[in-house]
Motif scaffolding. Structure first.
Motif, PDB file in Angstrom:
ATOM      1  N   VAL A 217      28.786  -6.591 -24.398  1.00  0.00           N
ATOM      2  CA  VAL A 217      27.707  -7.082 -25.184  1.00  0.00           C
ATOM      3  C   VAL A 217      27.656  -8.742 -25.311  1.00  0.00           C
ATOM      4  O   VAL A 217      28.971  -9.314 -25.209  1.00  0.00           O
ATOM      5  N   TRP A 218      26.604  -9.358 -25.664  1.00  0.00           N
ATOM      6  CA  TRP A 218      26.695 -10.755 -26.008  1.00  0.00           C
ATOM      7  C   TRP A 218      27.501 -11.165 -27.327  1.00  0.00           C
ATOM      8  O   TRP A 218      27.575 -10.019 -28.231  1.00  0.00           O
ATOM      9  N   SER A 219      27.829 -12.268 -27.734  1.00  0.00           N
ATOM     10  CA  SER A 219      28.512 -12.565 -29.020  1.00  0.00           C
ATOM     11  C   SER A 219      27.669 -13.557 -29.634  1.00  0.00           C
ATOM     12  O   SER A 219      27.006 -14.455 -28.992  1.00  0.00           O
ATOM     13  N   SER A 220      27.868 -13.850 -31.015  1.00  0.00           N
ATOM     14  CA  SER A 220      27.350 -15.045 -31.733  1.00  0.00           C
ATOM     15  C   SER A 220      28.432 -15.668 -32.412  1.00  0.00           C
ATOM     16  O   SER A 220      29.335 -15.105 -33.124  1.00  0.00           O
ATOM     17  N   VAL A 221      28.364 -16.817 -32.898  1.00  0.00           N
ATOM     18  CA  VAL A 221      29.093 -17.707 -33.614  1.00  0.00           C
ATOM     19  C   VAL A 221      28.171 -18.005 -34.968  1.00  0.00           C
ATOM     20  O   VAL A 221      27.198 -18.464 -34.967  1.00  0.00           O
ATOM     21  N   VAL A 222      28.758 -17.377 -36.032  1.00  0.00           N
ATOM     22  CA  VAL A 222      28.127 -17.493 -37.315  1.00  0.00           C
ATOM     23  C   VAL A 222      28.965 -18.339 -38.375  1.00  0.00           C
ATOM     24  O   VAL A 222      30.199 -18.136 -38.151  1.00  0.00           O
ATOM     25  N   ARG A 223      28.254 -18.966 -39.046  1.00  0.00           N
ATOM     26  CA  ARG A 223      28.979 -19.846 -40.153  1.00  0.00           C
ATOM     27  C   ARG A 223      28.563 -19.284 -41.447  1.00  0.00           C
ATOM     28  O   ARG A 223      27.402 -19.288 -41.839  1.00  0.00           O
ATOM     29  N   LEU A 224      29.471 -18.868 -42.242  1.00  0.00           N
ATOM     30  CA  LEU A 224      29.418 -18.724 -43.784  1.00  0.00           C
ATOM     31  C   LEU A 224      29.849 -19.843 -44.640  1.00  0.00           C
ATOM     32  O   LEU A 224      31.025 -20.321 -44.401  1.00  0.00           O
ATOM     33  N   ASP A 225      29.008 -20.306 -45.439  1.00  0.00           N
ATOM     34  CA  ASP A 225      29.510 -21.236 -46.387  1.00  0.00           C
ATOM     35  C   ASP A 225      29.100 -20.648 -47.898  1.00  0.00           C
ATOM     36  O   ASP A 225      28.305 -20.022 -48.261  1.00  0.00           O
ATOM     37  N   PRO A 226      30.364 -20.519 -48.573  1.00  0.00           N
ATOM     38  CA  PRO A 226      30.140 -19.783 -49.866  1.00  0.00           C
ATOM     39  C   PRO A 226      29.025 -20.600 -50.831  1.00  0.00           C
ATOM     40  O   PRO A 226      29.016 -21.638 -50.673  1.00  0.00           O
TER      41      PRO A 226
END
Ligand code: SAM
Length: 302
Positions: A217-226
């Motif tokens: 499968v494809w992947s994604s880069v995700v950023r979480l900022d509190p």
């Protein structure tokens, strides 16, 4: 770390054997990867540099995006992303379950001269605040099989969260669930929990061909900022969303029966129509439901 030290470190990193050579020298070639550990490695240092830059610390210079930051990495594997994090100026604390990786990373640990600490351990079991007592940025190409429980663990940590941001590569489907808005197919428990504790941004997608061996499968880069403030009752929120999304197509007056004997009273308390469905309820309303349910449960106690 000063500029001169960073330049010297970058020089030592550039002199290291390639990632493939490093694996082979430790007797661990790409055919020896374990699917059970989600071992899909990145050998393209331009891509790992891009991921490291995406984790940029506030105020850090653009050519040293992690200068002065402590970065927690789950699953360094052959160490491509780890090299990029170090080259961006980070001090890295890495947790890796596969003990074979210690031999693979020995030369990188040497080159880092104290700026890389490797813990051979299960990331699901470690105490993050003991590993990073002053807080940290999370940056990792997460093993698929444990990505969601790890992210849930980080999101449900005591407030204020110990991590300053989390930039993670996940399966594209998990990325979609992290950033989904009400009304979208992927909106569910994970999106609500994420929305309560952080803002989530899907940064870019990565094709299977970028990995060795390639995943399906494809992947994604995700950023979480509190978020800046969230004292939401997370355990109660999880109970509410488990009930609501357990039967996501049903009206809340029906799906919330697994949570409370009187769903209509709970919904009336927060002004949500009993005919509403979980997939359309905004994050803020789930928080109000959780708070009201906590208050009503406390009132009902003898
Ligand atoms: N960071 C490397 C890269 O980008 O090439 C490797 C990423 S690979 C997708 C995931 C890594 O996580 C593997 O090295 C695997 O052994 C490790 N891993 C899997 N499960 C783990 C767990 N529960 N705790 C710590 N590491 C784990």
């Amino acid at each position: 770390m000063g500029r001169a030290e960073l330049a010297a470190l970058r020089g030592r990193l550039a002199a290291l054997p390639t990632l493939r050579e490093g694996l082979a020298a430790a007797g661990f070639d790409a055919r020896g990867t374990k699917r059970s550990l989600g071992q899909h490695f990145l050998f393209d240092l331009n891509l790992t540099d891009k991921i490291a830059r995406s984790a940029r610390a506030p105020g850090a210079p653009s050519d040293a995006a992690l200068l002065g930051a402590t970065v927690v990495e789950v699953g360094p594997g052959p160490g491509g992303l780890t090299r990029s994090l170090l080259a961006a100026g980070a001090e890295v604390v890495a947790v890796e379950k596969d003990e074979r990786v210690a031999a693979v990373l020995a030369s990188l640990v040497d080159a880092a001269e104290g700026r890389l600490t490797l813990h051979v351990d299960d990331a699901l079991a470690v105490d993050w605040t003991a590993l990073a007592p002053r807080g940290a940025i999370i940056c990792a190409n997460l093993p698929y099989n444990v990505a969601t429980p790890l992210i849930v663990n980080w999101l449900t940590a005591p407030w204020p969260l110990w991590w300053r941001s989390a930039t993670v590569m996940v399966q594209r489907e998990v990325g979609a669930r992290l950033v989904a808005a009400p009304g979208e197919d992927d909106y569910g428990r994970l999106a609500v929990l994420t929305g309560v504790r952080a803002s989530a941004t899907r940064l870019f997608d990565v094709p299977p061909s970028a990995f060795v061996p390639p995943p399906k499968v494809w992947s994604s880069v995700v950023r979480l900022d509190p978020s800046t403030a969230s004292d939401a009752p997370v355990a109660m929120l999880e109970a509410v969303t488990a009930a609501a999304f357990g039967q996501r197509r049903k009206m809340l007056r029906s799906s919330l029966k697994t949570l409370t004997k009187d769903p209509e009273a709970l919904l009336a308390e927060v002004g949500i129509m009993p005919t509403e469905r979980a997939e359309r309820v905004p994050v803020a309303d789930f928080v109000r439901l959780a708070e009201a349910h906590a208050a009503m449960t406390a009132r009902a106690k003898p």
